[in-house]
Design an enzyme around this catalytic site. Structure first.
Site, PDB file in Angstrom:
ATOM      1  N   ASP A   7      47.528 -51.436 -49.804  1.00 32.10           N
ATOM      2  CA  ASP A   7      48.191 -52.116 -48.550  1.00 32.10           C
ATOM      3  C   ASP A   7      48.131 -53.658 -48.766  1.00 32.10           C
ATOM      4  OD1 ASP A   7      49.700 -52.271 -46.223  1.00 32.10           O
ATOM      5  OD2 ASP A   7      48.259 -53.158 -45.256  1.00 32.10           O
ATOM      6  N   GLU A   9      49.000 -57.688 -47.062  1.00 36.98           N
ATOM      7  CA  GLU A   9      49.159 -58.655 -45.918  1.00 36.98           C
ATOM      8  C   GLU A   9      49.884 -59.777 -46.475  1.00 36.98           C
ATOM      9  OE1 GLU A   9      49.556 -57.490 -43.049  1.00 36.98           O
ATOM     10  OE2 GLU A   9      47.953 -55.755 -43.296  1.00 36.98           O
ATOM     11  N   HIS A 150      46.378 -55.768 -38.139  1.00 37.55           N
ATOM     12  CA  HIS A 150      46.754 -55.348 -39.307  1.00 37.55           C
ATOM     13  C   HIS A 150      45.508 -56.052 -40.487  1.00 37.55           C
ATOM     14  CE1 HIS A 150      50.891 -53.531 -39.051  1.00 37.55           C
ATOM     15  NE2 HIS A 150      50.460 -53.908 -37.932  1.00 37.55           N
ATOM     16  N   ASP A 155      44.138 -51.001 -43.379  1.00 36.13           N
ATOM     17  CA  ASP A 155      45.169 -49.930 -43.308  1.00 36.13           C
ATOM     18  C   ASP A 155      45.158 -48.655 -44.639  1.00 36.13           C
ATOM     19  OD1 ASP A 155      45.911 -51.224 -41.150  1.00 36.13           O
ATOM     20  OD2 ASP A 155      47.519 -52.263 -41.923  1.00 36.13           O
TER      21      ASP A 155
END
Length: 227
Positions: A7, A9, A150, A155
């Protein structure tokens, strides 16, 4: 089979408009089981952090200012993922940012044929249902109470559990079942014990037994069978 669940960001939604990758989290799975091997890094994006993005992941420019640039850890990231398939939720988004960063480093992008999108898997498995990571965690009873914002590695850890459910559930030991079935199917030698033959016993009453029974019946007064 080795797969990487990952994942990202970012500072926003579009790398083509100048948005940058600020966090990357990867988890190694072999045969759908996490091995404990991870890759996790924060990156200095060399730009501001929009308030809307910071509200989602909580990563401020102050926090990221002393972190390495992506190019400083790109080699380590590529070594970690190797040639494994890459699993992400809405994977096109994450691939877009990773490949944009790799291209800025003068490195080859990751081929999208290696991409597994859990949103696409969920659409097939649960048509018409909510497909967010939160919604899928709720559907499968995966605890996300520790997820207040998040985070790429957090995640990825949740997604790893969701991915297992989307691809058959927690019956990871099916190979063991198959092995047991093969063992059960093999012929088993059973030692047969020889038994001593016994002749059948007589079942008819003897003359003495018949006479004793007749004498007993004579002692019964008003027997029912005489009615």
């Amino acid at each position: 089979m080795r797969e990487i669940i990952f994942d990202t960001e970012t500072t926003g939604l579009d790398p083509k408009s100048g948005d940058r990758l600020v966090e990357l989290g990867c988890i190694e799975m072999v045969n759908r089981v996490p091995t404990g091997q991870t890759f996790h890094a924060y990156f200095n994006p060399d730009r501001d952090m929009p308030a809307a993005a910071e509200a989602v992941h909580g990563l401020s420019i102050t926090f990221l200012s002393d972190k390495p640039r992506f190019h400083e850890r790109a080699g380590e990231f590529l070594d970690f993922i190797g040639d494994s398939m890459l699993v992400a939720h809405n994977a096109g988004f994450d691939f877009g940012f990773i490949n944009a960063e790799l291209e800025m480093c003068g490195l080859e992008p990751v081929c999208r044929t290696r991409m597994i999108d859990t949103v696409a898997l969920a659409k097939v498995r649960h048509p018409g249902a909510k497909l967010s990571l939160d919604a899928l965690c709720t559907r499968y009873g995966i605890d996300r109470s520790h997820r207040t914002k998040h985070g790429a590695l957090l995640d990825a850890e949740l997604l790893a559990q969701v991915y297992v459910e989307l691809t058959g559930g927690r019956q990871i030991g099916l190979s063991l079942v198959a092995e047991r079935s093969e063992i059960a199917a093999q012929p088993v030698a059973v030692a047969v014990r020889e038994r001593e033959f016994r002749p059948p016993r007589p079942h008819a009453a003897s003359e003495a037994e018949l006479a004793a029974h007749a004498a007993f019946l004579e002692t019964v007064s008003a027997p029912l069978w005489d009615d």
